[in-house]
Enzyme design. Structure first.
Site, mmCIF file in Angstrom:
data_model
loop_
_atom_site.group_PDB
_atom_site.id
_atom_site.type_symbol
_atom_site.label_atom_id
_atom_site.label_comp_id
_atom_site.label_asym_id
_atom_site.label_seq_id
_atom_site.Cartn_x
_atom_site.Cartn_y
_atom_site.Cartn_z
ATOM 1 N NE ARG A 132 -1.946 -1.384 3.532
ATOM 2 C CZ ARG A 132 -2.235 -1.085 4.788
ATOM 3 N NH1 ARG A 132 -3.388 -0.543 5.088
ATOM 4 N NH2 ARG A 132 -1.386 -1.325 5.758
ATOM 5 C CG ASN A 168 -3.740 -4.597 3.882
ATOM 6 O OD1 ASN A 168 -3.219 -4.561 2.782
ATOM 7 N ND2 ASN A 168 -3.047 -4.466 4.993
#
Length: 92
Positions: A18, A36
């Protein structure tokens, strides 16, 4: 501007996916979010030009060095407007 929904599968959590995606998105000038999922995947919604989105989706197929991406599911969705690109942090 087009908007893509991406679902990235494989070893993509715990490998700075990320954070690195945010850097890439900022370099490309796209907006949206990434997070996530409870299933161990990474999900993103991004808005930009076709070229910007294609470059981001291409990067997603590899991800950062420690990632092992097995599949990227990409679909165009209704246009969304975002102020910037953000990492959504949530408990998984």
């Amino acid at each position: 501007m087009p908007t893509l929904h991406l679902l990235i599968k494989g070893k993509v959590q715990g490998v700075f996916y990320r954070a690195t995606a945010k850097e890439i998105a900022n370099e490309l000038g796209i907006t949206g979010w990434i997070k996530n999922t409870n299933e161990g995947d990474v999900e993103a919604v991004v808005t930009g030009s076709q070229d910007q989105l294609q470059a981001f989706a291409t990067w997603c197929r590899t991800g950062p060095e420690r990632a092992n991406v097995s599949e990227v599911i990409s679909e165009e969705v209704k246009e969304e407007k975002f102020k910037d690109f953000s990492v959504i942090r949530q408990r998984v």
